[in-house]
Design an enzyme around this catalytic site. Structure first.
Site, short mmCIF file in Angstrom:
data_model
loop_
_atom_site.label_atom_id
_atom_site.label_comp_id
_atom_site.label_asym_id
_atom_site.label_seq_id
_atom_site.Cartn_x
_atom_site.Cartn_y
_atom_site.Cartn_z
N GLU A 6 -100.93 70.92 58.54
CA GLU A 6 -100.37 69.77 59.27
C GLU A 6 -100.27 70.07 60.77
O GLU A 6 -99.30 69.74 61.44
CB GLU A 6 -98.97 69.39 58.74
CG GLU A 6 -98.91 69.11 57.26
CD GLU A 6 -99.47 67.75 56.86
OE1 GLU A 6 -100.06 67.06 57.71
OE2 GLU A 6 -99.34 67.41 55.67
N CYS A 46 -113.28 55.59 50.97
CA CYS A 46 -112.61 54.37 51.43
C CYS A 46 -112.11 53.59 50.21
O CYS A 46 -112.89 53.29 49.30
CB CYS A 46 -113.58 53.50 52.23
SG CYS A 46 -112.87 51.90 52.68
N GLN A 51 -101.59 68.83 63.26
CA GLN A 51 -101.57 67.69 64.20
C GLN A 51 -100.16 67.44 64.76
O GLN A 51 -100.02 66.84 65.82
CB GLN A 51 -102.13 66.41 63.54
CG GLN A 51 -101.21 65.73 62.54
CD GLN A 51 -101.32 66.30 61.13
OE1 GLN A 51 -102.01 67.28 60.91
NE2 GLN A 51 -100.64 65.69 60.17
N SER A 96 -108.70 63.79 52.29
CA SER A 96 -110.08 64.28 52.32
C SER A 96 -110.20 65.69 51.74
O SER A 96 -111.31 66.21 51.64
CB SER A 96 -110.61 64.26 53.77
OG SER A 96 -109.82 65.09 54.60
N GLY A 97 -109.07 66.28 51.39
CA GLY A 97 -109.14 67.61 50.76
C GLY A 97 -108.86 68.75 51.73
O GLY A 97 -109.22 69.89 51.45
P1 ADP Z 1 -105.51 66.12 52.57
O1 ADP Z 1 -104.84 67.44 52.82
O2 ADP Z 1 -106.78 65.95 53.38
O3 ADP Z 1 -104.58 64.92 52.71
P2 ADP Z 1 -105.50 66.89 49.80
O4 ADP Z 1 -106.16 68.21 49.71
O5 ADP Z 1 -104.00 66.91 49.78
O6 ADP Z 1 -106.03 66.09 51.07
O7 ADP Z 1 -105.96 65.96 48.59
C1 ADP Z 1 -107.30 65.70 48.26
C2 ADP Z 1 -107.34 65.03 46.89
O8 ADP Z 1 -106.78 63.72 46.99
C3 ADP Z 1 -108.71 64.77 46.33
O9 ADP Z 1 -109.25 65.90 45.68
C4 ADP Z 1 -108.46 63.64 45.34
O10 ADP Z 1 -108.06 64.16 44.08
C5 ADP Z 1 -107.24 62.92 45.90
N1 ADP Z 1 -107.50 61.57 46.46
C6 ADP Z 1 -106.61 60.55 46.44
N2 ADP Z 1 -107.10 59.46 47.09
C7 ADP Z 1 -108.33 59.78 47.54
C8 ADP Z 1 -109.34 59.09 48.33
N3 ADP Z 1 -109.18 57.84 48.75
N4 ADP Z 1 -110.48 59.75 48.60
C9 ADP Z 1 -110.67 61.01 48.17
N5 ADP Z 1 -109.75 61.72 47.46
C10 ADP Z 1 -108.59 61.13 47.15
#
Ligand code: ADP
Length: 209
Positions: free
Chosen positions: A90, A146, A92, A19-20
């Site tokens: 991280e 999703c 959690q 989710s970024g």
């Molecule tokens: P998190 O830390 O929440 O796991 P990240 O900041 O590491 O997320 O990564 C976010 C990036 O992941 C988005 O900007 C996009 O490029 C990529 N991405 C890959 N799969 C998805 C998805 N299903 N929905 C949205 N973004 C995704």
């Protein structure tokens, strides 16, 4: 710049995987550095085999160095007296003590930024995140997309060999072969092994006689 006189706070960046959250944590850390704040970045890690300096990288490939920590005492111990901004990624995976540590730092004038996923693969609150949300001044819940339908994703789908993983699995699978997808509520599947063992109660059987 000394911390005295500054108002500390706790910010939580949460939501489903992809989710970024890491992107947002990195953005806030970079901006704090531009503002010449002294910043320390930690990354909670379960597996201490990797030691040394870790990197927080977002799925878009940007990264920053972070000190690995395996419990909240490490965070309390490693924060320097003049640090003004403490970020923990991280979160959690942290023990419940991280809530008190975050509160103490904020009370001392530190801006505490934590990021972590809010739900485990079953859709249950993950670790200390619920209590961190309760004490935070600022909360941002981010969404992914999703992978099944393209709506907003809020849940972490665990897959094993491409199939939805059963509810009975461990919450944290260190070094596991499972993978994760971001999914919406409707497409989040958590089968239970018990479903195979227990016959479903039919409508007529379920009625009181
Ligand atoms: P998190 O830390 O929440 O796991 P990240 O900041 O590491 O997320 O990564 C976010 C990036 O992941 C988005 O900007 C996009 O490029 C990529 N991405 C890959 N799969 C998805 C998805 N299903 N929905 C949205 N973004 C995704």
């Amino acid at each position: 710049m000394p911390r005295e006189g500054r108002e500390g706070s706790i910010e939580v960046i949460t939501g489903v995987m992809f989710s970024g959250k890491s992107e947002e944590l990195l953005r806030r850390v970079r901006r704090a550095m531009i503002a010449r704040r002294s910043v320390q970045v930690f990354k909670s890690q379960l597996d201490d085999r990797y030691g040394g300096i870790q990197r927080i990288s977002s799925h878009d490939g940007r990264e920053i160095e972070a000190r690995p920590v395996s419990n909240s005492r490490d965070v309390a111990e490693f924060v320097e007296p003049d640090t003004e901004v403490v970020a923990v990624d991280e979160v959690q995976f942290m023990d419940p003590g991280i809530v008190a540590v975050a509160n103490e730092l904020a009370d001392q004038g530190v801006r505490v930024i934590v990021s972590g996923t809010d739900m485990d693969f079953r859709g249950l609150t993950f670790g200390p995140i619920g209590n961190l949300l309760a004490v935070a001044e600022k909360i941002d819940k981010l969404h992914a997309i999703c992978v099944v339908c393209g709506d907003l994703a809020t849940r972490n789908q665990r897959l094993i060999d491409g199939r939805p993983a059963p509810a009975e699995g461990p919450t944290i699978q260190v070094g596991g072969l499972e993978s994760y997808e971001a999914r919406c509520r409707a497409h989040h599947l958590v089968p239970s092994d018990l479903d195979d063992q227990m016959p479903l109660i039919t409508e007529s059987e379920g009625q009181a006689s």
